[in-house]
Design an enzyme around this catalytic site. Structure first.
Site, PDB file in Angstrom:
ATOM      1  CD  GLU A 176      -3.580  -4.802  -4.942  1.00  0.00           C
ATOM      2  OE1 GLU A 176      -2.369  -4.880  -5.179  1.00  0.00           O
ATOM      3  OE2 GLU A 176      -4.445  -4.981  -5.813  1.00  0.00           O
ATOM      4  CD1 TRP A 177      -1.425   1.324   3.216  1.00  0.00           C
ATOM      5  CD2 TRP A 177      -3.339   1.083   4.378  1.00  0.00           C
ATOM      6  NE1 TRP A 177      -1.411   2.216   4.248  1.00  0.00           N
ATOM      7  CE2 TRP A 177      -2.571   2.098   4.971  1.00  0.00           C
ATOM      8  CE3 TRP A 177      -4.583   0.766   4.935  1.00  0.00           C
ATOM      9  CZ2 TRP A 177      -3.002   2.792   6.105  1.00  0.00           C
ATOM     10  CZ3 TRP A 177      -5.010   1.455   6.060  1.00  0.00           C
ATOM     11  CH2 TRP A 177      -4.230   2.448   6.635  1.00  0.00           C
ATOM     12  N   PRO A 178      -0.594  -2.487   2.316  1.00  0.00           N
ATOM     13  CG  PRO A 178      -0.811  -4.534   3.426  1.00  0.00           C
ATOM     14  CD  PRO A 178      -1.610  -3.403   2.882  1.00  0.00           C
ATOM     15  CG  LEU A 179       1.824  -4.758  -3.169  1.00  0.00           C
ATOM     16  CD1 LEU A 179       3.060  -5.651  -3.128  1.00  0.00           C
ATOM     17  CD2 LEU A 179       0.833  -5.304  -4.180  1.00  0.00           C
ATOM     18  CE1 TYR A 180       0.930  -0.361  -6.065  1.00  0.00           C
ATOM     19  CE2 TYR A 180      -0.827  -1.398  -4.804  1.00  0.00           C
ATOM     20  CZ  TYR A 180      -0.211  -1.144  -6.016  1.00  0.00           C
ATOM     21  OH  TYR A 180      -0.728  -1.675  -7.173  1.00  0.00           O
ATOM     22  CG  ASP A 229      -0.081  -8.207  -9.315  1.00  0.00           C
ATOM     23  OD1 ASP A 229      -0.186  -7.699  -8.180  1.00  0.00           O
ATOM     24  OD2 ASP A 229      -0.431  -7.626 -10.356  1.00  0.00           O
ATOM     25  CG  ASP A 253      -4.370  -1.923  -7.527  1.00  0.00           C
ATOM     26  OD1 ASP A 253      -3.408  -1.939  -6.734  1.00  0.00           O
ATOM     27  OD2 ASP A 253      -4.369  -2.561  -8.602  1.00  0.00           O
TER      28      ASP A 253
END
Ligand code: GLA
Length: 441
Positions: free
Chosen positions: A207-211, A235, A174
């Protein structure tokens, strides 16, 4: 003279070019195998992940059946093996956040909560492996996990070694509580290298691109070098609105995310919530069909101890799973939006196509959608003829069609009809203008 000059300087460049080539070759050899090169996730990973259904319930006194504990995972492992889940492909049993003790041990290693995981993760991994399954675990690139447990910042190698030593097969990493975009990228890359260095086969979920996206456009080519799959969007929750938002986000960004997906690296639209509380039967069909179209990891988050036969049959539908797991590994995309209808297609191996017709209208009864087979696969899906099989909501043969056939399907509100076309080279009997009545659910 000039020619002689060029020759001379060319002569000096030759060793330089050779040196550069040598350096390049060395760099290529030394380049650590990232997610893409670790030989894993050649098709989207399938399994079970505790988060959406069980969240961060740590109170085993109050909630003995639903708290995050070794007992919960052992029960799920038993059921995955005994109730047919493993045999249709659900292989990874994954722990999410809240498994850890609040602090690291004296050697700085992560440790599980001693009350909830008294036997330790290594024993749990042995148990999971004895059922023919694989174990996934969760950690975070920052100072703390999203739920406030110890983060892996500054401990990437130690944590990767700890996970490998325990016999873990998948790490969900995460990106909460990471200070800057640079640290985010460094964290994801360092964990990828560290996992690779352990020598154990460990699927790496990011979850790199999400953040990253709110501040910077993700570089998916780079992300795929390090990760086996990656979350792009928020999510999932147990609600139709959430499923719709994920589909809308995916179709509106398809130009930048579809082509990068393939064996070894997948876009992750988050868990399947089929078998939970929030989706109607038709909406569950939509989630299953569209997750297959999107070549998504199929990670269920539900209670396998209490699941309806209908949800189980949908999740275990072998024809849908075969579409999801198609070896060509191309992600599907939306070809058109026509009023309340969306038409999606996914190229499959052998020139076949999966076709999904989604009815977004959330009132009234089944609606008819008519479309020409000439639209499908840029005109190739059914050229000169094809057979069409309906897969969801029920399985049936829709017969043979030509490349100019019109097909009509009835789709329930918020439901999806999932079809598969198989091209046939010879000109055969053609079923033109066929119409199909709604499926009762
Ligand atoms: C984030 C992730 C979720 C889950 C939680 C756990 O929100 O996106 O998938 O892992 O953290 O705290």
């Amino acid at each position: 003279m000039a020619g002689g000059g060029r020759q001379r300087s060319g002569g000096r460049r030759a060793p330089l070019a050779a040196l550069l080539l040598l350096l390049l070759l060395l760099a290529l050899v030394a380049w650590p195998a990232g997610g893409l090169d670790n030989g894993l996730a050649r098709t989207p990973p399938m399994g079970w992940l505790h988060w959406e259904r069980f969240l961060c319930q740590t109170d085993c006194a109050q909630e003995p059946r639903n708290c995050i504990s070794e007992q919960l995972f052992m029960q799920m492992a038993d059921l995955m093996a005994s109730d047919g889940w493993r045999d249709v492909g659900y292989q990874y049993l994954c722990i999410d956040d809240c498994w850890m003790a609040p602090t690291r041990d004296k050697q700085g290693r992560l440790q599980p909560d001693p009350d909830r995981f008294p036997s330790g993760i290594s024993k749990l991994a042995d148990y999971v492996h004895s059922k023919g399954l694989k174990l996934g675990i969760y950690a975070d690139a920052g100072n703390e996990t999203c739920a406030g447990f110890p983060g892996s910042y500054g401990y990437y190698e130690l944590d990767a070694d700890t996970f490998a030593g325990w016999g873990v097969d998948l790490v969900k990493f995460d990106g909460c509580n990471v200070g800057t975009l640079e640290l985010l990228a460094e964290g994801y890359k360092n964990m990828s290298w560290a996992l690779n260095k352990t020598g154990r086969s460990i699927v790496y979920s990011c979850e790199w691109p999400l953040y990253q996206r709110p501040l910077q456009k993700p570089n998916y080519t780079e992300i795929k070098q390090y990760c086996n799959y990656w979350r792009n969007y928020f999510d999932i929750t147990d609600a139709w609105t959430s499923v719709k938002n994920i589909l809308d986000w995916t179709s509106s960004h398809q130009d930048s995310i579809v082509d990068i997906a393939g064996p070894g690296g997948w876009n992750d639209p988050d868990m399947l919530v089929i078998g939970d509380f929030g989706l109607s039967c038709d909406q569950q069909v939509t989630q299953m069909a569209l997750w297959a179209m999107m070549a998504a990891p199929l990670l269920m988050s539900n209670d396998l101890r209490r699941i309806s036969p209908r949800a189980k049959a949908l999740l275990q539908n072998k024809e849908v799973i075969a579409i999801n797991q198609d070896p060509l590994g191309k992600q599907g995309y939306r070809i058109t939006k026509d009023g309340n209808f969306e038409l999606w297609e996914r190229p499959l191996s052998g020139g076949a196509f999966a076709i999904a017709v989604l009815n977004r209208q959330d009132f009234g009864g089944p609606q008819m959608f008519a479309f020409s087979t000439a639209f499908l696969g840029s005109g190739l899906a059914c050229n000169p003829t094809c057979s069409i099989q309906q897969i969801l909501p029920t399985s049936r043969d829709l017969g043979l069609h030509s490349w100019v056939s019109f097909l009509k399907v009835a789709v329930n509100p918020t439901g999806t009809v999932l079809l598969k076309t198989v091209v046939i080279e010879e000109k055969l009997v053609i079923n033109n203008g066929s119409s199909h009545s709604p499926d009762p659910l």
